[in-house]
Design an enzyme around this catalytic site. Structure first.
Site, mmCIF file in Angstrom:
data_model
loop_
_atom_site.group_PDB
_atom_site.id
_atom_site.type_symbol
_atom_site.label_atom_id
_atom_site.label_comp_id
_atom_site.label_asym_id
_atom_site.label_seq_id
_atom_site.Cartn_x
_atom_site.Cartn_y
_atom_site.Cartn_z
ATOM 1 N N GLU A 172 14.666 -38.810 16.377
ATOM 2 C CA GLU A 172 15.559 -39.182 16.297
ATOM 3 C C GLU A 172 15.699 -40.498 16.848
ATOM 4 O O GLU A 172 16.620 -41.748 17.016
ATOM 5 C CB GLU A 172 16.149 -38.257 17.290
ATOM 6 N N SER A 174 14.825 -37.642 4.838
ATOM 7 C CA SER A 174 16.205 -37.067 4.921
ATOM 8 C C SER A 174 16.123 -35.739 5.915
ATOM 9 O O SER A 174 14.930 -35.468 6.551
ATOM 10 C CB SER A 174 16.402 -36.528 3.326
ATOM 11 N N CYS A 176 15.739 -31.510 -2.441
ATOM 12 C CA CYS A 176 17.010 -31.455 -3.141
ATOM 13 C C CYS A 176 16.873 -30.727 -3.811
ATOM 14 O O CYS A 176 15.946 -29.831 -4.568
ATOM 15 C CB CYS A 176 17.311 -32.788 -3.958
#
Length: 191
Positions: A87, A10, A144
């Site tokens: 990327e 992520s 998270c």
């Protein structure tokens, strides 16, 4: 035998800093690398940059770039020991196959770093191709706010509200995306 690697995660999981550390390790041992990043990411200005302040010059690719030809031209001039791609989610399927060919035919290890999914939980084309054909898959772990592993990328507007629709690609950093676990991603989308 050279391999095609895909390090995925992520947002904010350290993909670019891991790439830059790998580049440093190769160069410290007198080896030659070639770095690539997506021209689409206008934040980079021809550099691979990490949020922790590391950076290095990189070649820029577009969907039309022939990575095989570009890398092989450099390799013929001075042999390369590795190709590192940041990327990688923005690669086309054909470019992923060009990178596989570099590993298989030219014997150059290729290490790609990128997002697995977009803000709607859908695979990016480059990531889908890499997940399908890479010799080695490595998940880098983001966190998270609840402490669980972040696997999702929530796109937010200027007020911090979840964005549910839009183009798959919208370049941004912490101002536009929040890395979340699946539970909190789903809750944010539900409102």
């Amino acid at each position: 035998m050279a391999k095609l690697y895909f390090y995925y995660a992520s947002m904010n999981a350290g993909k670019s800093s891991t790439l830059l550390q790998a580049d440093f390790n190769y160069r410290e041992r007198g080896m030659r690398t070639m770095l690539w990043t997506a021209q689409l990411d206008t934040r980079s200005e021809g550099m691979v940059r990490s949020r922790i302040g590391l950076e290095a010059d990189a070649h820029r690719y577009t969907p039309a770039t022939d990575l095989w030809a570009g890398v092989m031209a450099a390799h013929r001039a001075e042999p390369l020991d590795a190709v590192l791609v940041d990327e990688a989610q923005f690669l086309t399927r054909d470019q992923v196959w060009q990178l596989a060919r570099l590993a298989d035919e030219a014997g150059i290890p290729v290490v790609c770093y990128g997002l697995r999914t977009d803000f709607q939980g859908e695979l990016f084309p480059g990531s889908a191709a890499l997940l399908g054909i890479a010799d080695k898959l490595v998940e880098l772990k983001g966190v998270c706010h609840c402490g669980r592993k972040a696997t999702m990328n929530l796109r937010v507007d200027s007020t911090g509200a979840a964005v549910k629709e839009g183009a798959q690609t919208e370049v941004g950093g912490n101002d536009r995306y929040v890395a979340l676990c699946r539970k909190h991603f789903s809750e944010a989308l539900a409102g």
